[in-house]
Design a protein around this motif. Structure first.
Motif, PDB file in Angstrom:
ATOM      1  N   GLN A  30      41.746  38.870  39.941  1.00  0.00           N
ATOM      2  CA  GLN A  30      41.003  40.098  39.675  1.00  0.00           C
ATOM      3  C   GLN A  30      40.994  40.408  38.183  1.00  0.00           C
ATOM      4  O   GLN A  30      39.961  40.811  37.639  1.00  0.00           O
ATOM      5  CB  GLN A  30      41.599  41.257  40.470  1.00  0.00           C
ATOM      6  N   ALA A  31      42.115  40.211  37.509  1.00  0.00           N
ATOM      7  CA  ALA A  31      42.188  40.475  36.072  1.00  0.00           C
ATOM      8  C   ALA A  31      41.270  39.542  35.281  1.00  0.00           C
ATOM      9  O   ALA A  31      40.734  39.930  34.238  1.00  0.00           O
ATOM     10  CB  ALA A  31      43.630  40.339  35.596  1.00  0.00           C
ATOM     11  N   ALA A  32      41.076  38.324  35.773  1.00  0.00           N
ATOM     12  CA  ALA A  32      40.243  37.340  35.074  1.00  0.00           C
ATOM     13  C   ALA A  32      38.763  37.439  35.431  1.00  0.00           C
ATOM     14  O   ALA A  32      37.923  36.845  34.756  1.00  0.00           O
ATOM     15  CB  ALA A  32      40.748  35.934  35.391  1.00  0.00           C
ATOM     16  N   ASP A  33      38.425  38.193  36.455  1.00  0.00           N
ATOM     17  CA  ASP A  33      37.042  38.271  36.942  1.00  0.00           C
ATOM     18  C   ASP A  33      36.279  39.328  36.137  1.00  0.00           C
ATOM     19  O   ASP A  33      36.594  40.508  36.190  1.00  0.00           O
ATOM     20  CB  ASP A  33      37.038  38.629  38.430  1.00  0.00           C
ATOM     21  N   THR A  34      35.260  38.899  35.433  1.00  0.00           N
ATOM     22  CA  THR A  34      34.485  39.806  34.580  1.00  0.00           C
ATOM     23  C   THR A  34      33.407  40.577  35.340  1.00  0.00           C
ATOM     24  O   THR A  34      32.754  41.441  34.765  1.00  0.00           O
ATOM     25  CB  THR A  34      33.822  39.024  33.433  1.00  0.00           C
ATOM     26  N   THR A  35      33.219  40.280  36.636  1.00  0.00           N
ATOM     27  CA  THR A  35      32.180  40.955  37.412  1.00  0.00           C
ATOM     28  C   THR A  35      32.645  42.292  37.980  1.00  0.00           C
ATOM     29  O   THR A  35      31.840  43.058  38.490  1.00  0.00           O
ATOM     30  CB  THR A  35      31.710  40.081  38.597  1.00  0.00           C
ATOM     31  N   GLY A  36      33.962  42.552  37.950  1.00  0.00           N
ATOM     32  CA  GLY A  36      34.494  43.765  38.555  1.00  0.00           C
ATOM     33  C   GLY A  36      34.799  43.613  40.032  1.00  0.00           C
ATOM     34  O   GLY A  36      35.130  44.581  40.718  1.00  0.00           O
ATOM     35  N   ARG A  37      34.698  42.407  40.535  1.00  0.00           N
ATOM     36  CA  ARG A  37      34.974  42.115  41.939  1.00  0.00           C
ATOM     37  C   ARG A  37      36.439  42.404  42.250  1.00  0.00           C
ATOM     38  O   ARG A  37      37.316  42.106  41.462  1.00  0.00           O
ATOM     39  CB  ARG A  37      34.644  40.647  42.214  1.00  0.00           C
ATOM     40  N   LEU A  38      36.712  42.989  43.423  1.00  0.00           N
ATOM     41  CA  LEU A  38      38.078  43.248  43.849  1.00  0.00           C
ATOM     42  C   LEU A  38      38.609  42.084  44.661  1.00  0.00           C
ATOM     43  O   LEU A  38      37.857  41.399  45.356  1.00  0.00           O
ATOM     44  CB  LEU A  38      38.142  44.521  44.696  1.00  0.00           C
ATOM     45  N   TYR A  39      39.921  41.871  44.581  1.00  0.00           N
ATOM     46  CA  TYR A  39      40.615  40.824  45.320  1.00  0.00           C
ATOM     47  C   TYR A  39      41.756  41.461  46.097  1.00  0.00           C
ATOM     48  O   TYR A  39      42.319  42.474  45.658  1.00  0.00           O
ATOM     49  CB  TYR A  39      41.194  39.781  44.355  1.00  0.00           C
ATOM     50  N   LYS A  40      42.112  40.863  47.225  1.00  0.00           N
ATOM     51  CA  LYS A  40      43.241  41.375  47.997  1.00  0.00           C
ATOM     52  C   LYS A  40      43.928  40.242  48.745  1.00  0.00           C
ATOM     53  O   LYS A  40      43.334  39.191  49.010  1.00  0.00           O
ATOM     54  CB  LYS A  40      42.791  42.447  48.988  1.00  0.00           C
ATOM     55  N   ALA A  41      45.192  40.475  49.066  1.00  0.00           N
ATOM     56  CA  ALA A  41      45.954  39.548  49.898  1.00  0.00           C
ATOM     57  C   ALA A  41      45.785  39.983  51.344  1.00  0.00           C
ATOM     58  O   ALA A  41      45.799  41.177  51.648  1.00  0.00           O
ATOM     59  CB  ALA A  41      47.423  39.575  49.501  1.00  0.00           C
ATOM     60  N   SER A  42      45.614  39.011  52.222  1.00  0.00           N
ATOM     61  CA  SER A  42      45.415  39.322  53.628  1.00  0.00           C
ATOM     62  C   SER A  42      46.151  38.299  54.488  1.00  0.00           C
ATOM     63  O   SER A  42      46.290  37.135  54.102  1.00  0.00           O
ATOM     64  CB  SER A  42      43.925  39.287  53.957  1.00  0.00           C
ATOM     65  N   GLU A  43      46.613  38.741  55.637  1.00  0.00           N
ATOM     66  CA  GLU A  43      47.240  37.820  56.585  1.00  0.00           C
ATOM     67  C   GLU A  43      46.167  36.869  57.098  1.00  0.00           C
ATOM     68  O   GLU A  43      45.080  37.295  57.499  1.00  0.00           O
ATOM     69  CB  GLU A  43      47.843  38.625  57.733  1.00  0.00           C
ATOM     70  N   GLN A  44      46.462  35.583  57.080  1.00  0.00           N
ATOM     71  CA  GLN A  44      45.499  34.593  57.546  1.00  0.00           C
ATOM     72  C   GLN A  44      45.353  34.710  59.061  1.00  0.00           C
ATOM     73  O   GLN A  44      46.345  34.775  59.786  1.00  0.00           O
ATOM     74  CB  GLN A  44      45.943  33.192  57.151  1.00  0.00           C
ATOM     75  N   GLN A  45      44.139  34.740  59.547  1.00  0.00           N
ATOM     76  CA  GLN A  45      43.843  34.912  60.955  1.00  0.00           C
ATOM     77  C   GLN A  45      43.647  33.561  61.636  1.00  0.00           C
ATOM     78  O   GLN A  45      42.886  32.724  61.149  1.00  0.00           O
ATOM     79  CB  GLN A  45      42.588  35.767  61.142  1.00  0.00           C
ATOM     80  N   ALA A  46      44.305  33.343  62.743  1.00  0.00           N
ATOM     81  CA  ALA A  46      44.132  32.111  63.505  1.00  0.00           C
ATOM     82  C   ALA A  46      42.712  32.058  64.092  1.00  0.00           C
ATOM     83  O   ALA A  46      42.171  33.068  64.525  1.00  0.00           O
ATOM     84  CB  ALA A  46      45.160  32.056  64.638  1.00  0.00           C
TER      85      ALA A  46
END
Length: 64
Positions: free
Chosen positions: A44-60
């Protein structure tokens, strides 16, 4: 449990989250939530578009 970094498909539109934008993009998977959150913050810090990032539990059964 596995965790995956997700990002907004469109910057500023937080109702669609994806693991990658293009088939060539890497998928970031981690064994700990802390490592996944750290990578999400880094991306997120490196993304110049302002896009948000998040951690999520991987779904089976979900294709990323």
């Amino acid at each position: 449990m596995k965790y995956i970094v997700l990002m907004e498909f469109l910057p500023g539109v937080s109702n669609i989250w994806v693991a990658r934008l293009n088939p060539e993009d890497p998928i970031y998977e981690y064994d700990t939530l802390e490592a996944c959150e750290a990578k999400a913050a880094e991306l997120q810090a490196a993304d110049t578009t302002g896009r948000l990032y998040k951690a999520s539990e991987q779904q089976a059964g979900v294709t990323y």
